[in-house]
Design an enzyme around this catalytic site. Structure first.
Site, PDB file in Angstrom:
ATOM      1  N   GLY A  87       0.775  -1.307  -0.027  1.00 47.73           N
ATOM      2  CA  GLY A  87       0.053   0.035   0.016  1.00 47.73           C
ATOM      3  C   GLY A  87       0.869   1.240   0.113  1.00 47.73           C
ATOM      4  N   ARG A  90       4.024   5.930   2.057  1.00 45.01           N
ATOM      5  CA  ARG A  90       4.458   7.263   2.030  1.00 45.01           C
ATOM      6  C   ARG A  90       3.846   8.185   1.021  1.00 45.01           C
ATOM      7  NH1 ARG A  90      10.004   8.094  -0.742  1.00 45.01           N
ATOM      8  NH2 ARG A  90      10.127   5.919  -1.946  1.00 45.01           N
ATOM      9  N   LYS A 110       4.026  12.269  -2.520  1.00 43.88           N
ATOM     10  CA  LYS A 110       4.816  11.370  -2.388  1.00 43.88           C
ATOM     11  C   LYS A 110       5.789  11.866  -1.298  1.00 43.88           C
ATOM     12  CE  LYS A 110       7.516   7.609  -4.427  1.00 43.88           C
ATOM     13  NZ  LYS A 110       7.853   7.124  -5.774  1.00 43.88           N
ATOM     14  N   ASP A 122       8.726   5.645   8.111  1.00 43.35           N
ATOM     15  CA  ASP A 122       8.418   7.111   8.543  1.00 43.35           C
ATOM     16  C   ASP A 122       7.500   7.946   7.644  1.00 43.35           C
ATOM     17  OD1 ASP A 122      10.140   8.024   6.430  1.00 43.35           O
ATOM     18  OD2 ASP A 122      11.738   8.664   7.726  1.00 43.35           O
ATOM     19  N   GLY A 123       7.136   7.338   6.518  1.00 44.81           N
ATOM     20  CA  GLY A 123       6.312   8.144   5.596  1.00 44.81           C
ATOM     21  C   GLY A 123       6.833   9.214   4.741  1.00 44.81           C
ATOM     22  N   ASP A 245       3.622  -4.787  -7.697  1.00 35.73           N
ATOM     23  CA  ASP A 245       3.094  -3.535  -7.214  1.00 35.73           C
ATOM     24  C   ASP A 245       3.677  -2.180  -7.894  1.00 35.73           C
ATOM     25  OD1 ASP A 245       5.471  -4.514  -5.474  1.00 35.73           O
ATOM     26  OD2 ASP A 245       5.250  -2.323  -4.749  1.00 35.73           O
ATOM     27  N   ASN A 246       4.521  -2.458  -8.864  1.00 37.67           N
ATOM     28  CA  ASN A 246       5.210  -1.399  -9.645  1.00 37.67           C
ATOM     29  C   ASN A 246       4.929  -1.546 -10.807  1.00 37.67           C
ATOM     30  OD1 ASN A 246       6.357  -0.146  -7.239  1.00 37.67           O
ATOM     31  ND2 ASN A 246       8.448  -1.244  -7.696  1.00 37.67           N
ATOM     32  N   ASP A 255       7.220   4.631 -10.224  1.00 39.05           N
ATOM     33  CA  ASP A 255       8.064   4.388  -9.049  1.00 39.05           C
ATOM     34  C   ASP A 255       9.596   4.385  -9.605  1.00 39.05           C
ATOM     35  OD1 ASP A 255       6.153   4.330  -7.038  1.00 39.05           O
ATOM     36  OD2 ASP A 255       5.940   2.318  -7.313  1.00 39.05           O
TER      37      ASP A 255
END
Length: 480
Positions: A87, A90, A110, A122-123, A245-246, A255
Site C-alpha cells: 500500500g 508514504r 509522495k 516514517d512515511g 506493485d510497480n 516508481d
C-alpha cells in the site's frame, strides 16, 4: 489567488476497503523547489503565483477544495516473494482531476507522512529520491514514453533519517491512475470477488472502455505493457524494481527508485543496489513483465464463470506477451536504424550491433545517435576497439541501399528515434549533491535540457557526454 483543481474523485467512491482516508501530515517549513507550470496548465489547475503559498499547497499543509486525500492499499510480489499487504506507505492521493478531453489524472503527494501501510517506515522522502523522480519522470515524458509525471517538488524543512541525516522533500506525482497489478492481487488473495469486480469495472471504464470483461482487460494490459517495455529498451532504461506493485494497469512507468539509463551497453546491466542477483537486469525486463502479467491473469480468474477454460485462455494470453513484445521491440530497433521497410535479416543486423556494443563497451545513446549523422562511421569512436565496428557498418550501409526513403528524410526520422540526451546517472547525482548543498542550478539546468532530448545543442554538450571512469555511477537506491 485560491488554488482550483477540477476534482472528480472516482476512486474515492469505491468501497472503503480499497483505501484509508487520511490527510497528508503537515511539514515544518515547506519551500518550493520546482513547479511544472506546463503540466499544471494541461491539467487545468488554477494556481497561486506566490512561492510560499505553492509550497504549502504541494507539501500538503494546505489542501485544495474538493480534495479527498487517501492512501491506497495493494499487495504484490517483490523480487518474486509474496507480500500480502503493501500500500501507499508514504504517499497520499489528493484526488483526481478531469481535463477538457475527459481524461482523468491522479494527483498524489509522495513523501507525505505515515499511513497504515507504512510498515514501520516514517512515511517521508529525502531530497535525493524526490529530485531523481522529478528529473527522470519528466525526461521519460519528453522522450514520449508513457510515465507518471512530476508536478512539483518542495523541501519540508525537516530531517529524514536514512544512511544519515538527510533533508526531507515531497514530490507531487501525476498519473493516469495508480491501479497496479498488486491492487488486483490484494483482493484476489482475500477471495473478495465483489471488490475484484468493482476494481475491474473501474479500471475498464477508466483506461480501456472498449475492453469486455476480465479477458478483454488482460488483453489490453498485455498490449500496453508490450509497448512500454519496448520503449524502455529503446532508450536503454532499466527500471530496477519491477515488482507487481510497480506495474500499472494503465501502461505507465511508475516508481522511479533505483532506475537508471545505461551508459555503456550490456544486456546484463543492473544498477539497483537491492537487485543482488540481476532479476531486473536490462535484458530481463520483458520476461519479468510477462511474469507479472501472469500474476494479473491469476488474480482475474475468480471473476470467470468457467475456471478451467479461463486458465487455458489466460495462459495462452500471458504466453502471447513474448510475441507481442517482440513485434514492438523489433519496430523500435528498425526505427533506431532508420529502416522503413522490413527485411528478414533486419533484426539479426540490429542484434549484431548490440552484441558488438556489449563487447566493445560502447555507449548506448551516443552510438545510435552517431548513426543518424552524415558520418555514421563516427560511432566507431564509442568502441574500445573501433575496428570491431567496421564490418557491421559495412553490412548496415549495404542494407540502406535497399531503402527507398531519401537519406535526409531517414536522418530526420532516426533523430526522432534516437535521443541526443538522456538523464545520465552521473548528471542526476551531480544535481542531487548540489541541491543537498543548497544549489539547485544543476537541477534546473538538467531539467530544462531534458525537455528537448532529440536536439543537439552546443550549450548542453557536456550533458550529452558519457561519464569518465571517475564519474560513473554504478549503483542507484530506493528512496524508502
Amino acid at each position: 489567488m485560491t488554488a482550483v483543481f477540477p476534482f472528480d474523485n472516482s476512486y474515492a467512491r469505491l468501497p472503503e476497503r480499497f483505501f484509508t482516508r487520511q490527510p497528508p501530515a503537515p511539514v515544518r517549513a515547506p519551500k518550493l523547489i520546482a513547479l511544472n507550470r506546463p503540466l499544471a496548465d494541461h491539467l487545468g489547475l488554477t494556481l497561486p503565483e506566490e512561492d510560499d503559498t505553492l509550497a504549502r499547497l504541494f507539501a500538503g499543509n494546505d489542501l485544495p477544495n474538493g480534495a479527498e486525500p487517501l492512501a491506497q492499499v495493494y499487495a504484490g510480489h517483490q523480487f518474486g516473494g509474496w507480500s500480502a499487504q503493501l500500500g501507499d506507505g508514504r504517499a497520499v492521493m489528493l484526488g483526481e482531476v478531469v481535463i477538457s478531453d475527459g481524461s482523468r489524472f491522479d494527483i498524489q503527494l509522495k513523501g507525505a507522512g505515515q499511513t497504515p501501510y507504512s510498515r514501520m517506515g516514517d512515511g517521508r522522502a529525502w531530497l535525493g529520491p524526490v529530485l531523481r523522480e522529478y528529473i527522470v519522470s519528466e525526461a521519460m515524458a519528453a522522450l514520449g514514453i508513457p510515465t507518471t509525471r512530476a508536478l512539483a517538488a518542495v523541501e519540508t524543512g525537516e530531517i529524514v533519517l536514512r544512511e544519515g541525516r538527510m533533508p526531507g522533500a515531497i514530490v507531487t506525482r501525476v498519473a493516469a491512475s495508480h491501479i497496479r497489478v498488486g491492487t488486483f492481487q490484494f483482493f484476489a488473495a482475500r477471495g473478495d470477488t465483489d471488490a475484484l469486480q468493482a476494481l475491474l469495472d473501474h479500471t475498464i471504464a477508466r483506461h480501456f472502455p472498449d475492453a469486455e470483461g476480465p479477458a478483454g482487460l488482460l488483453d489490453a494490459v498485455i498490449g500496453a505493457q508490450a509497448r512500454l517495455i519496448a520503449a524502455w529498451m529503446g532508450v536503454g532504461f532499466i527500471h530496477g524494481v519491477m515488482n507487481t506493485d510497480n506495474m500499472t494497469l494503465s501502461g505507465e512507468t511508475i516508481d522511479y527508485g533505483p532506475c537508471a539509463f545505461m551508459d555503456a551497453y550490456h544486456p546484463e546491466m543492473v544498477f539497483s543496489s537491492i537487485d543482488q542477483f540481476g532479476r531486473y537486469a536490462y535484458a530481463n525486463q520483458p520476461q519479468i513483465a510477462a511474469w507479472n502479467l501472469a500474476q494479473l491473469a491469476t488474480s482475474l480468474l475468480p471473476l470467470m464463470p468457467d475456471r478451467d477454460a479461463a486458465i487455458e485462455a489466460f495462459t495462452d494470453a500471458a504466453n502471447g506477451f513474448a510475441g507481442r513484445f517482440d513485434a514492438e521491440w523489433h519496430a523500435v530497433l528498425r526505427a533506431k536504424l532508420g529502416l522503413a521497410t522490413a527485411e528478414d535479416d533486419d533484426i539479426a543486423l540490429a542484434f549484431d550491433l548490440l552484441n558488438r556494443m556489449a563487447q566493445g563497451g560502447a555507449d548506448f545513446t551516443r552510438t545510435f545517435r552517431a548513426l543518424c549523422s552524415d558520418t555514421p562511421q563516427d560511432a566507431a569512436s564509442a568502441f574500445a576497439a573501433p575496428a570491431a565496428f567496421a564490418p557491421w557498418l559495412e553490412a548496415y550501409q549495404t542494407r540502406l541501399t535497399r531503402e527507398t526513403r531519401p537519406a535526409t528524410e531517414r536522418a530526420i526520422a532516426m533523430q526522432a528515434a534516437n535521443p541526443a540526451l538522456i538523464a545520465r546517472n552521473h548528471r542526476v547525482e551531480e544535481a542531487i549533491q548540489a541541491a543537498v548543498g543548497g544549489d539547485y542550478t544543476p537541477f534546473h539546468r538538467l531539467n530544462s535540457a531534458l525537455a528537448d532530448p532529440f536536439t543537439d545543442r552546443p550549450d548542453i554538450a557536456d550533458l550529452q557526454q558519457a561519464p569518465t571512469e571517475g564519474e560513473r555511477v554504478t549503483q542507484t537506491f530506493c528512496g524508502t
